[in-house]
Design a protein around this motif. Structure first.
Motif, mmCIF file in Angstrom:
data_model
loop_
_atom_site.group_PDB
_atom_site.id
_atom_site.type_symbol
_atom_site.label_atom_id
_atom_site.label_comp_id
_atom_site.label_asym_id
_atom_site.label_seq_id
_atom_site.Cartn_x
_atom_site.Cartn_y
_atom_site.Cartn_z
ATOM 1 N N ARG A 99 -3.826 4.571 8.810
ATOM 2 C CA ARG A 99 -4.881 4.437 7.881
ATOM 3 C C ARG A 99 -5.263 6.000 7.579
ATOM 4 N N LEU A 149 -6.561 1.938 -3.842
ATOM 5 C CA LEU A 149 -5.810 2.193 -2.635
ATOM 6 C C LEU A 149 -6.569 2.522 -1.500
ATOM 7 N N VAL A 199 0.749 -1.221 0.145
ATOM 8 C CA VAL A 199 -0.109 0.165 -0.022
ATOM 9 C C VAL A 199 0.985 1.212 0.014
ATOM 10 N N LEU A 213 -2.496 7.798 5.711
ATOM 11 C CA LEU A 213 -2.594 7.222 4.213
ATOM 12 C C LEU A 213 -3.543 7.873 3.343
ATOM 13 N N THR A 234 0.977 4.150 -3.110
ATOM 14 C CA THR A 234 0.654 5.294 -2.795
ATOM 15 C C THR A 234 1.546 6.401 -3.373
ATOM 16 N N THR A 252 -6.317 0.349 1.749
ATOM 17 C CA THR A 252 -6.133 1.106 2.952
ATOM 18 C C THR A 252 -7.164 0.781 4.245
ATOM 19 N N GLN A 253 -8.249 0.719 3.884
ATOM 20 C CA GLN A 253 -9.455 0.365 4.858
ATOM 21 C C GLN A 253 -9.184 -1.123 5.235
ATOM 22 N N ILE A 311 -5.009 -1.578 6.464
ATOM 23 C CA ILE A 311 -4.290 -1.036 7.428
ATOM 24 C C ILE A 311 -5.292 -0.858 9.035
#
Length: 223
Positions: free
Chosen positions: A124, A110, A88, A127, A92, A114-115, A118
């Motif tokens: 989270r 992404l 991730v 990011l 990013t 991320t959800q 992370i």
């Protein structure tokens, strides 16, 4: 910062978005200074991130052993392939060099990752904020409300960028807001390694505007 546990290596990461013939001499000097001052029991690794291979022009002959042993790795964002297959954090960073027509799709992927991946809320949120900031840079004519619609996330409303934008939106029109977005992007672009001149070109601002804006910034707390 060192990772936890002596079995985990310390990672030194350098993000370089402009040509710098002294990047490796500086990097190894900083690593040596850190090791001398802190005497960590961990091993260490180094990573240098470039947007493309053409910017990697510094001579490595005095440090070739580190590259051969892969203690120092180089990453070229435009050569990484599909975003979905990348970690991730690296994915990013790759968003910075993605073409506009693919950036929105990549950003949505992404956000979902991320959800899902992370679990620490603060990480989270950081990011998500970084993804939003990159999108604001790539699409300077879009309002924050449009960016929010693109995200479709309740988490986004908790980020610093969104909260500041919501407050500003009450006072500024869309055109002024887009200009303010450009000014907010200046420190990020400079941290990524762009010069004042390159940042001015990317954002469509004058060099004088870049210099004036940076004079307003508080002193850096980095050591």
């Amino acid at each position: 910062m060192p990772t936890q546990g002596e079995e985990n290596p310390i990672y030194f990461v350098e993000v370089q978005f402009q040509t710098d013939t002294e990047i490796y001499s500086r990097l190894f000097s900083e690593i040596s200074l850190y090791l001398r001052q802190n005497k960590p029991k961990n091993s260490w690794r180094g990573v240098v991130i470039y947007p493309n291979r053409s910017l990697d022009t510094a001579d490595i002959k005095n440090y070739s052993e580190f590259f051969i042993s892969q203690r120092i790795s180089r990453i070229y964002l435009n050569e990484l392939g599909e975003t979905a297959s990348l970690p991730v954090g690296i994915a990013t960073m790759k968003l910075v060099v993605d073409e506009e027509e693919t950036a929105i799709t990549s950003a949505r992927q992404l956000i979902d990752r991320t959800q899902q991946e992370i679990n620490i809320e603060a990480q989270r949120r950081q990011l998500l904020e970084l993804i939003e900031t990159i999108l604001v840079y790539k699409f300077p004519t879009m309002s924050r409300e449009e960016i929010e619609g693109m995200f479709g996330l309740s988490d986004l409303k908790q980020t610093r960028v969104y909260q500041e934008g919501k407050q500003e939106g009450k006072q500024e029109g869309k055109q002024q807001g887009a200009r303010e977005e450009k000014f907010r992007m200046i420190p990020l672009l400079l941290r990524l390694g762009l010069s004042f001149e390159e940042a001015a070109k990317e954002l469509g601002l004058s060099l004088e505007e870049i210099q004036q804006e940076m004079q307003k910034q508080p002193p850096s707390q980095d050591t």
